[in-house]
Design an enzyme around this catalytic site. Structure first.
Site, PDB file in Angstrom:
ATOM      1  N   ASN A   8     -59.123 -43.677  -2.474  1.00 36.45           N
ATOM      2  CA  ASN A   8     -58.001 -44.826  -2.425  1.00 36.45           C
ATOM      3  C   ASN A   8     -57.991 -44.933  -0.963  1.00 36.45           C
ATOM      4  OD1 ASN A   8     -57.210 -41.757  -2.492  1.00 36.45           O
ATOM      5  ND2 ASN A   8     -55.301 -42.639  -1.638  1.00 36.45           N
ATOM      6  N   ASP A  50     -52.257 -43.785  -5.590  1.00 33.49           N
ATOM      7  CA  ASP A  50     -53.085 -42.498  -5.052  1.00 33.49           C
ATOM      8  C   ASP A  50     -53.962 -42.105  -6.087  1.00 33.49           C
ATOM      9  OD1 ASP A  50     -54.000 -40.537  -3.218  1.00 33.49           O
ATOM     10  OD2 ASP A  50     -52.561 -38.925  -3.915  1.00 33.49           O
TER      11      ASP A  50
END
Length: 171
Positions: A8, A50
């Site tokens: 991410n 996330d």
């Protein structure tokens, strides 16, 4: 080809990094001899939860609707979507929710490959989001999965954990 996923983007606060954050949250197929990228498919552009999609990539050979054998890559992502790509060229074959409780995305547009977000479950600074599914831990985290070619079934462990998102500014 070798296959891997990228993580991410950062910082996690999505308001601080505009755009799709290209090449994050991407499944890559690279030539093992040269390192050249043959394809890259970004699963969660501008990831704001996330979901770090580096988890397992399962390879299989299955027949398509016309009965033709196809080399596939299947990836259950932390974002709650199971992606299947043609592993020779990265074409998106399918993108399905792990179950009906996934709510950050309404669906994935198979023509563009883009997820259709539900803004109610976004993490922007001016919004308190409740019951975001999946949580940051994801519906599929880093457990290993398997494919049974005789039964043509995938076996995977999943989580059912949602979260609330309360934005606030630090001094």
């Amino acid at each position: 080809l070798i296959y891997f996923g990228t993580g991410n983007p950062a910082p996690w606060n999505e308001t601080m990094r505009p755009g799709d954050n290209k090449w994050t949250m991407t499944i890559f197929g690279r030539d093992a001899d040269t390192g050249e990228a043959k394809f890259g498919y970004q699963k969660t552009p501008h990831d704001e939860w996330d979901y770090a999609g580096v988890n397992v990539m399962m390879l299989s050979e299955q027949k398509d609707k016309d009965g033709k054998a196809r080399k596939l890559l299947t990836h259950p992502d932390r974002n709650g979507i199971v992606y299947t790509l043609d592993r020779t060229d990265g074409t998106l074959v399918s993108a399905n929710k792990l179950d009906d409780t996934v709510n950050v995305f309404k669906s994935v547009d198979l023509k563009t490959g883009q997820p259709v977000r539900d803004p109610e479950y976004g993490t922007r600074m001016d919004h308190l989001a409740k019951d975001i599914c999946p949580s940051a831990m994801g519906y599929h985290n880093q457990g290993h999965d398997s494919y049974d070619p005789k039964r043509e079934l995938f076996f995977m462990g999943i989580n059912h954990i949602c979260m609330d998102w309360e934005p606030f500014m630090l001094p």
